[in-house]
Write an enzyme that holds these catalytic residues in place. Structure first.
Site, PDB file in Angstrom:
ATOM      1  N   TRP A   1       0.889  -1.418  -0.017  1.00 21.48           N
ATOM      2  CA  TRP A   1       0.055   0.075  -0.050  1.00 21.48           C
ATOM      3  C   TRP A   1       0.814   1.281  -0.022  1.00 21.48           C
ATOM      4  CZ3 TRP A   1      -3.109   0.150   5.353  1.00 21.48           C
ATOM      5  CH2 TRP A   1      -2.164  -0.229   6.522  1.00 21.48           C
ATOM      6  N   ASN A   2       0.333   2.297  -0.393  1.00 23.73           N
ATOM      7  CA  ASN A   2       0.913   3.646  -0.530  1.00 23.73           C
ATOM      8  C   ASN A   2       0.343   4.543   0.123  1.00 23.73           C
ATOM      9  OD1 ASN A   2       2.873   2.719  -2.515  1.00 23.73           O
ATOM     10  ND2 ASN A   2       1.271   2.418  -3.702  1.00 23.73           N
TER      11      ASN A   2
ATOM     12  N   HIS B   1     -16.553  24.271  -4.667  1.00 25.11           N
ATOM     13  CA  HIS B   1     -15.323  24.629  -5.268  1.00 25.11           C
ATOM     14  C   HIS B   1     -15.209  26.012  -5.559  1.00 25.11           C
ATOM     15  CE1 HIS B   1     -11.810  24.248  -7.688  1.00 25.11           C
ATOM     16  NE2 HIS B   1     -12.378  24.436  -8.689  1.00 25.11           N
TER      17      HIS B   1
ATOM     18  N   ASP C   1     -16.185  18.456  -9.566  1.00 22.19           N
ATOM     19  CA  ASP C   1     -15.977  19.686  -9.074  1.00 22.19           C
ATOM     20  C   ASP C   1     -17.576  19.876  -8.504  1.00 22.19           C
ATOM     21  OD1 ASP C   1     -13.616  20.553 -10.179  1.00 22.19           O
ATOM     22  OD2 ASP C   1     -14.701  21.717 -11.772  1.00 22.19           O
TER      23      ASP C   1
ATOM     24  N   HIS D   1     -11.546  14.650 -12.605  1.00 21.12           N
ATOM     25  CA  HIS D   1     -12.071  15.004 -11.183  1.00 21.12           C
ATOM     26  C   HIS D   1     -13.315  15.656 -11.245  1.00 21.12           C
ATOM     27  CE1 HIS D   1      -9.841  18.721 -12.661  1.00 21.12           C
ATOM     28  NE2 HIS D   1     -10.851  19.350 -11.668  1.00 21.12           N
TER      29      HIS D   1
ATOM     30  N   HIS E   1     -17.210  27.821 -13.767  1.00 19.37           N
ATOM     31  CA  HIS E   1     -17.432  27.790 -12.404  1.00 19.37           C
ATOM     32  C   HIS E   1     -18.156  28.788 -11.836  1.00 19.37           C
ATOM     33  CE1 HIS E   1     -13.428  25.702 -13.588  1.00 19.37           C
ATOM     34  NE2 HIS E   1     -13.431  25.458 -12.328  1.00 19.37           N
TER      35      HIS E   1
ATOM     36  N   HIS F   1      -8.520  18.465  -7.064  1.00 20.10           N
ATOM     37  CA  HIS F   1      -8.967  18.739  -8.405  1.00 20.10           C
ATOM     38  C   HIS F   1      -7.682  18.295  -9.425  1.00 20.10           C
ATOM     39  CE1 HIS F   1     -12.732  20.661  -7.274  1.00 20.10           C
ATOM     40  NE2 HIS F   1     -11.968  20.856  -6.219  1.00 20.10           N
TER      41      HIS F   1
END
Length: 259
Positions: free
Chosen positions: A62-63, A80, A76, A74, A209, A70
Site C-alpha cells: 500500500w501507498n 469549489h 467539481d 475530477h 465555475h 482537483h
C-alpha cells in the site's frame, strides 16, 4: 438497451451494453493546472510506499498519496467556487447519491476545436445540436467533446503562450443557457478545467465555475474517450470520494452505452 434493471444486467453480461471508461490514468506525471504565481498551487500526485511485501509489511502492499482534490479526471462540487459556497448539499459528502448517476448528452465540437484552440461553445451551437438530437433533458450531464484528451504531452494539453492557455470551453451565455434554462446536472470537459483557457478575461471570469456552481451544478474535468459515446443514450456514473466538506475529488467516471 433494456430499460429495467434486470435487463440492464443481462445486457452487460451478453454484450448488448458496454462500459466506457471516461477517466485518464492518474500518476505523478498527470498534468495539474498552474495558477498565477500569487496564488497557492495544487500539487501533482506524489506516491510514497508504505510497504510492499517486505519487512515493513510482509504480506501487503500500500501507498500514501498526496494530491489536490482537483487532480486528473475530477469532480467539481458547488463548494469549489465562491458562488456555490453557501448552498445546501454543496460538498462531496452531502451531494445526494441519486445525483451521481445521470444520463449524458455529448456535444461533439471536436472539429471546431481542432481548427481553433480557443473555440467557444455558444448558445447557437447548443440549439443546433438540439435541433438534431432533441432538447437537453433537465438533470443530465452535458459533456463537451473536443478530443482535447488526445493531446497527451503537457505542452499540447495546456497549450499556453505569453497570453496564457488556449483551450476550448463554454461562453458565459452558453453556461447560463445550460444551467438556468436547461437545468442540467453539470458540465464535463476533456480539458484540465471546465472553463476555456482564456476564461479569466471573460465577464464574469471563469463563467462555467461561476455560474454552474452558483446554480448548484457540478463539473467534470480531464475526461477521456468521449468519442466512444453517442450523442444521447449514455448513462454516466461519476461518484466523488465522500470527503467531508470536500470541494471536489479525483473520480473514475464510467458510462454505460448500448453495445
Amino acid at each position: 438497451m433494456s430499460t429495467n434493471l434486470a435487463g440492464l444486467i443481462e445486457d452487460l453480461a451478453n454484450g448488448n451494453a458496454r462500459v466506457v471508461d471516461l477517466t485518464v490514468p492518474l500518476s505523478p506525471e498527470t498534468p495539474v493546472i498552474a495558477l498565477p504565481e500569487m496564488f497557492a498551487q495544487s500539487p501533482p500526485l506524489s506516491v510514497e510506499q508504505i510497504s510492499r511485501y517486505d519487512d515493513a509489511g510482509p504480506a501487503w502492499y500500500w501507498n500514501t498519496l498526496t494530491l489536490g482534490e482537483h487532480t486528473g479526471t475530477h469532480f467539481d462540487a458547488p463548494a469549489h467556487w465562491v458562488t456555490g459556497s453557501d448552498l445546501p448539499d454543496n460538498a462531496t459528502d452531502t451531494i445526494p447519491p441519486s445525483q451521481l448517476i445521470a444520463p449524458a448528452c455529448v456535444l461533439d465540437f471536436s472539429a471546431e476545436s481542432e481548427a481553433d484552440a480557443d473555440f467557444l461553445l455558444e448558445p447557437e451551437h447548443i440549439e443546433a445540436w438540439e435541433a438534431a438530437h432533441g432538447a437537453i433533458p433537465a438533470g443530465s450531464w452535458v459533456l463537451f467533446r473536443t478530443d482535447w484528451s488526445k493531446n497527451t504531452s503537457p505542452g499540447a494539453f495546456f497549450n499556453a503562450d505569453e497570453d496564457g492557455p488556449h483551450t476550448p470551453g463554454p461562453s458565459a451565455a452558453a453556461v447560463r443557457l445550460l444551467a438556468e434554462e436547461r437545468d442540467v446536472l453539470g458540465f464535463g470537459v476533456e480539458t484540465v478545467g471546465t472553463d476555456a483557457g482564456q476564461a479569466g478575461g471573460f465577464d464574469p471570469p471563469f463563467p462555467c465555475h461561476n455560474i454552474m456552481h452558483g446554480a448548484g451544478k457540478f463539473g467534470l474535468a480531464s475526461l477521456a474517450n468521449l468519442d466512444q459515446l453517442p450523442p444521447t443514450g449514455a448513462l454516466v456514473f461519476a461518484a466523488p470520494l465522500k470527503i467531508v466538506d470536500g470541494s471536489g475529488s479525483p473520480v473514475r467516471v464510467l458510462a454505460i452505452v448500448s453495445g
